[in-house]
Design a protein around this motif. Sequence first.
Motif, PDB file in Angstrom:
ATOM      1  N   ARG A  95       5.733 -29.444 -33.292  1.00  0.00           N
ATOM      2  CA  ARG A  95       4.758 -29.622 -32.209  1.00  0.00           C
ATOM      3  C   ARG A  95       3.382 -29.108 -32.624  1.00  0.00           C
ATOM      4  O   ARG A  95       2.357 -29.706 -32.260  1.00  0.00           O
ATOM      5  CB  ARG A  95       5.249 -28.926 -30.943  1.00  0.00           C
ATOM      6  CG  ARG A  95       6.509 -29.586 -30.345  1.00  0.00           C
ATOM      7  CD  ARG A  95       6.819 -29.048 -28.966  1.00  0.00           C
ATOM      8  NE  ARG A  95       7.283 -27.661 -29.008  1.00  0.00           N
ATOM      9  CZ  ARG A  95       8.548 -27.312 -29.159  1.00  0.00           C
ATOM     10  NH1 ARG A  95       9.489 -28.234 -29.295  1.00  0.00           N
ATOM     11  NH2 ARG A  95       8.898 -26.035 -29.161  1.00  0.00           N
ATOM     12  N   LYS A  99      -0.124 -31.172 -32.664  1.00  0.00           N
ATOM     13  CA  LYS A  99      -1.215 -30.691 -31.819  1.00  0.00           C
ATOM     14  C   LYS A  99      -2.396 -30.195 -32.639  1.00  0.00           C
ATOM     15  O   LYS A  99      -3.571 -30.471 -32.300  1.00  0.00           O
ATOM     16  CB  LYS A  99      -0.704 -29.558 -30.919  1.00  0.00           C
ATOM     17  CG  LYS A  99      -1.738 -29.060 -29.926  1.00  0.00           C
ATOM     18  CD  LYS A  99      -1.151 -28.002 -29.004  1.00  0.00           C
ATOM     19  CE  LYS A  99      -2.183 -27.511 -28.000  1.00  0.00           C
ATOM     20  NZ  LYS A  99      -1.617 -26.487 -27.087  1.00  0.00           N
ATOM     21  N   GLU A 100      -2.137 -29.469 -33.749  1.00  0.00           N
ATOM     22  CA  GLU A 100      -3.216 -28.830 -34.503  1.00  0.00           C
ATOM     23  C   GLU A 100      -3.383 -29.377 -35.919  1.00  0.00           C
ATOM     24  O   GLU A 100      -4.351 -29.035 -36.599  1.00  0.00           O
ATOM     25  CB  GLU A 100      -2.969 -27.323 -34.571  1.00  0.00           C
ATOM     26  CG  GLU A 100      -2.864 -26.656 -33.201  1.00  0.00           C
ATOM     27  CD  GLU A 100      -2.625 -25.169 -33.311  1.00  0.00           C
ATOM     28  OE1 GLU A 100      -3.169 -24.541 -34.242  1.00  0.00           O
ATOM     29  OE2 GLU A 100      -1.865 -24.638 -32.467  1.00  0.00           O
TER      30      GLU A 100
END
Length: 279
Positions: free
Chosen positions: A145, A149-150
């Motif tokens: 995740r 996301k990053e």
Amino acid sequence: MTEQYLEVKGAKIFYEVEGNGPYILFVPGANGDHRVFVRIRKLLVRYFTVVLYDRRGYSCSKIIGPQDYSNNVETNTEDIHTLMNHLTDESFSIFGISGAGSIIFNYLNTYPGTVRTVFAHEPLTFLNIFPNVKEVQGFYNALYRVFHKEGKNAAVIIYGKKFFNALDHNLFVRNLNEDEKVKTNWDYFFEHEFCEDPFVCVDLDLLRTHKEKLIFLHGEESIGYLCYEPGAFIAKELGEETIQFPGGHNGFYTHSKAFEISFIKLCQEISLVEYHPKI
């Protein structure tokens, strides 16, 4: 040295062959790129015919057809079998590291008659009986995740700190400054292999029947870090020990000369190579 391509089902595999003596194939882990083994190859070609390759989807080994990522370990197993069957009719050895652990274990279980020795250097394969395996799997899922996301940079930095000593962690971070050939490697790893391959079911009972061909290695500087634990656990389950080598997770790269000396000594002890190299 020859640089060639071999077309397999759904991919075109890039590989290099150099040296003299019995064949040994080096199987890269997370980054899938053969160049992590270039330093050790320079030292081993007097003793072995060394085969390096990029795993499918990484660097120069291109995807050319549909992929079944639910069977990624089996697919990579077949790539090894097709490649080595193309190169030699004789049995060969395999040296696999890190994220390649599930692949080399599956290869040994599937094609035991084709291999002389399988060297498993700190394989990141977590059996369902590994202590705290659910916690480890939760970390992998959480990091996936983070990747989405990053981005891969943030994910690789967290991954390195969780598993490796400072030197090996820094190598992972430096590897983020990728050239054109490998710029998508980490993305491919996180998207298609990261959450599934380390936790695939390994038939431990079947592996036990082939354990005379299996040798576990670990870096002396990896003790106390997570990268050491899953390989040591599997070895213990098989009634075996891991053999200590110079450096850490990437000792074959960071301590290549000392690693080579220890590796050749081991290969001589098990009669894989002669005491006097063929030059």
